[in-house]
Scaffold this active site. Structure first.
Site, PDB file in Angstrom:
ATOM      1  N   GLU A  94      49.978  46.961  42.967  1.00  0.00           N
ATOM      2  CA  GLU A  94      49.511  45.946  43.903  1.00  0.00           C
ATOM      3  C   GLU A  94      50.194  44.610  43.619  1.00  0.00           C
ATOM      4  OE1 GLU A  94      45.396  44.715  43.725  1.00  0.00           O
ATOM      5  OE2 GLU A  94      45.483  44.020  45.792  1.00  0.00           O
ATOM      6  N   GLU A  95      50.551  44.397  42.374  1.00  0.00           N
ATOM      7  CA  GLU A  95      51.071  43.088  41.973  1.00  0.00           C
ATOM      8  C   GLU A  95      52.585  42.938  42.155  1.00  0.00           C
ATOM      9  OE1 GLU A  95      48.769  40.973  41.541  1.00  0.00           O
ATOM     10  OE2 GLU A  95      47.193  42.496  41.419  1.00  0.00           O
ATOM     11  N   ASP A 106      46.805  38.259  48.367  1.00  0.00           N
ATOM     12  CA  ASP A 106      45.644  37.846  47.569  1.00  0.00           C
ATOM     13  C   ASP A 106      46.112  36.892  46.478  1.00  0.00           C
ATOM     14  OD1 ASP A 106      44.206  39.811  48.944  1.00  0.00           O
ATOM     15  OD2 ASP A 106      44.725  41.340  47.447  1.00  0.00           O
ATOM     16  N   GLU A 164      44.786  52.350  46.174  1.00  0.00           N
ATOM     17  CA  GLU A 164      43.327  52.259  46.121  1.00  0.00           C
ATOM     18  C   GLU A 164      42.706  53.527  46.724  1.00  0.00           C
ATOM     19  OE1 GLU A 164      42.186  47.598  46.170  1.00  0.00           O
ATOM     20  OE2 GLU A 164      42.912  48.333  48.092  1.00  0.00           O
ATOM     21  N   ASP A 214      46.584  50.039  40.963  1.00  0.00           N
ATOM     22  CA  ASP A 214      45.998  48.717  41.139  1.00  0.00           C
ATOM     23  C   ASP A 214      45.470  48.353  39.756  1.00  0.00           C
ATOM     24  OD1 ASP A 214      44.657  46.431  41.670  1.00  0.00           O
ATOM     25  OD2 ASP A 214      43.539  47.182  43.386  1.00  0.00           O
ATOM     26  N   LEU A 232      44.094  45.814  38.308  1.00  0.00           N
ATOM     27  CA  LEU A 232      42.755  45.230  38.178  1.00  0.00           C
ATOM     28  C   LEU A 232      42.186  44.990  39.571  1.00  0.00           C
ATOM     29  CD1 LEU A 232      41.195  44.774  35.622  1.00  0.00           C
ATOM     30  CD2 LEU A 232      41.702  42.367  35.776  1.00  0.00           C
ATOM     31  N   ASP A 233      41.305  45.881  39.960  1.00  0.00           N
ATOM     32  CA  ASP A 233      40.735  45.797  41.306  1.00  0.00           C
ATOM     33  C   ASP A 233      39.410  45.036  41.273  1.00  0.00           C
ATOM     34  OD1 ASP A 233      40.721  46.853  44.138  1.00  0.00           O
ATOM     35  OD2 ASP A 233      38.760  47.471  43.410  1.00  0.00           O
ATOM     36  N   ASP A 289      44.681  39.733  36.532  1.00  0.00           N
ATOM     37  CA  ASP A 289      45.469  40.658  37.378  1.00  0.00           C
ATOM     38  C   ASP A 289      46.865  40.804  36.796  1.00  0.00           C
ATOM     39  OD1 ASP A 289      43.758  41.197  39.536  1.00  0.00           O
ATOM     40  OD2 ASP A 289      44.345  39.379  40.605  1.00  0.00           O
TER      41      ASP A 289
HETATM   42  P1  FDP Z   1      39.261  42.081  45.779  1.00  0.00           P
HETATM   43  O1  FDP Z   1      39.760  41.542  47.090  1.00  0.00           O
HETATM   44  O2  FDP Z   1      38.274  41.184  45.100  1.00  0.00           O
HETATM   45  O3  FDP Z   1      40.367  42.556  44.872  1.00  0.00           O
HETATM   46  O4  FDP Z   1      40.707  45.698  46.665  1.00  0.00           O
HETATM   47  C1  FDP Z   1      40.179  44.694  47.297  1.00  0.00           C
HETATM   48  C2  FDP Z   1      38.719  44.404  47.056  1.00  0.00           C
HETATM   49  O5  FDP Z   1      38.446  43.414  46.104  1.00  0.00           O
HETATM   50  C3  FDP Z   1      37.840  45.604  46.671  1.00  0.00           C
HETATM   51  O6  FDP Z   1      37.756  45.822  45.300  1.00  0.00           O
HETATM   52  C4  FDP Z   1      36.511  45.228  47.254  1.00  0.00           C
HETATM   53  O7  FDP Z   1      35.679  46.329  47.491  1.00  0.00           O
HETATM   54  C5  FDP Z   1      36.905  44.511  48.495  1.00  0.00           C
HETATM   55  O8  FDP Z   1      38.234  44.023  48.312  1.00  0.00           O
HETATM   56  C6  FDP Z   1      36.017  43.348  48.783  1.00  0.00           C
HETATM   57  O9  FDP Z   1      36.422  42.761  49.971  1.00  0.00           O
HETATM   58  P2  FDP Z   1      35.468  41.771  50.786  1.00  0.00           P
HETATM   59  O10 FDP Z   1      35.285  40.562  49.927  1.00  0.00           O
HETATM   60  O11 FDP Z   1      36.186  41.492  52.045  1.00  0.00           O
HETATM   61  O12 FDP Z   1      34.171  42.491  51.010  1.00  0.00           O
END
Ligand code: FDP
Length: 348
Positions: A111-112, A82, A289, A130, A132-133, A88
């Site tokens: 995560e980082e 990501d 997560e 994580d 900052l999710d 983050d």
């Molecule tokens: P993000 O990639 O924005 O960090 O943890 C990953 C996550 O967000 C979740 O918080 C979120 O529910 C999901 O991914 C969203 O993924 P999509 O955009 O594929 O729906």
């Protein structure tokens, strides 16, 4: 006439309507409940306080992100591929620093970071976080969160960290929770004795118990899934999503796991992130997560599964392992995974 200070019509300090009680402060709650914990040494309490402190700093930065140069990407990717946002990286620094200073944590998995970070070798706890999710929501002022899992190390304190310390199953967590930076900021956590939620009072700089002993409704009418990926869902997922529509359930998907999870915990509902063509193992990370939210949801009476198995029983083989995730109200998750059993029995 002189009034007696013992007059029975005088409201008690606790119930006074003039100055309604704001509730129990997090620090006091942690202290009062410390004895419930089987290793009642005060170390876990300190660790929870460190997390709370770091979350206050992150909360401050999230709140002023639009005013100072904290929005946007830093131009690098994390281990999961990501794009890293400035917040983050900043949240990762804030939590790592607070936990390093506290001294209770021997290893931190984030995560980082590609591999685990060695903190204090004498510490008794391993933490997966994580910081900052929901980073895709940072720049647009939508709720985001922090998720954390706490484990007790297995090797003796003072010796080098081993795989057995790091690769523990979710069922071995001793505490877990999340912080939701939303319309108000909340810290929700469990140590295996129910779930309690605390709301941050910014003018006092303190969390107060606002949601004691949280229970998730056994049923609900909300389903949360990114239906943009529906073409690549497997048949059982497609069939369950169709079932939700046939029942006239409400679709709600913020795209911030913590926010979607929290809403469903409060109102009753199911969140699904299934395996898709793009993410054949699922997108979400088991260690920092899904395990934490699975622990919280079970403690609140809900359920979490990967479609085949209880999330807390899934064996962890690597730090950044992904999984499909079905989490929410017990009856809804049971119904969703029954579509998997139907497929399995057809192929037997
Ligand atoms: P993000 O990639 O924005 O960090 O943890 C990953 C996550 O967000 C979740 O918080 C979120 O529910 C999901 O991914 C969203 O993924 P999509 O955009 O594929 O729906």
């Amino acid at each position: 006439m002189q009034r007696s200070i013992n007059n029975s019509s005088t409201p008690s300090i606790e119930s006074s309507r003039i100055a309604a009680s704001i509730g129990t402060a997090l620090d006091r709650f942690i202290k009062n409940n410390q004895a419930q914990f089987q290793y009642a040494s005060g170390e876990l309490s300190q660790l929870l306080r460190d997390i709370a402190l770091a979350s206050k700093v992150v909360n401050r930065e999230v709140n002023k992100a639009g005013l100072i140069d904290l929005m946007g990407a830093v131009g690098s990717q994390n281990m999961a591929g990501d794009e890293q946002q400035k917040l983050d990286v900043l949240a990762n620094i804030r939590f790592t620093r607070a936990l390093a200073k506290g001294g209770e944590v021997c290893a931190l998995i984030s995560e980082e970071s590609d591999s685990f970070v060695d903190l204090n070798n004498a510490g008794q706890y391993v933490i997966a976080i994580d910081p900052l999710d929901g980073s895709s929501n940072i720049d647009v002022n939508v709720s985001i969160g922090t998720i954390f899992s706490i484990y007790r190390r297995k090797s003796p304190a003072g010796t080098p960290i081993q795989d057995i310390d790091i690769l523990q199953k979710g069922s071995e967590q001793v505490a877990a929770g999340y912080v939701l930076y939303g319309s108000s900021t909340m810290l929700v956590y469990t140590t295996g004795h129910g779930v309690n939620g605390f709301t941050y009072e910014p003018t006092l700089g303190e969390y107060f118990l606002s949601h004691p002993n949280m229970k998730m409704p056994e049923d609900g009418k909300i389903y949360s899934v990114n239906e943009g990926s529906a073409n690549s869902f497997t048949e059982p997922v497609k069939a369950y999503v169709q079932f939700c529509k046939d029942q006239n359930y409400t679709a709600r998907y913020i795209g911030s796991l913590v926010a979607d999870f929290h809403r469903n915990l409060m109102k009753g509902g199911i969140y699904i992130y299934p395996a898709t063509a793009k993410d054949p193992q699922g997108k979400l990370r088991l260690m920092y997560e899904c395990n934490a939210l699975a622990f919280v949801v079970e403690q609140a009476g809900g359920m979490a599964s990967n479609g085949m198995e209880r999330i807390l029983n899934v064996r962890l083989k690597e730090l950044h392992q992904r999984t499909a995730f079905y989490v929410g109200s017990k009856n809804m998750v049971e119904k969703a995974i029954s579509y998997w059993s139907a497929v399995e029995s057809k192929t037997d």
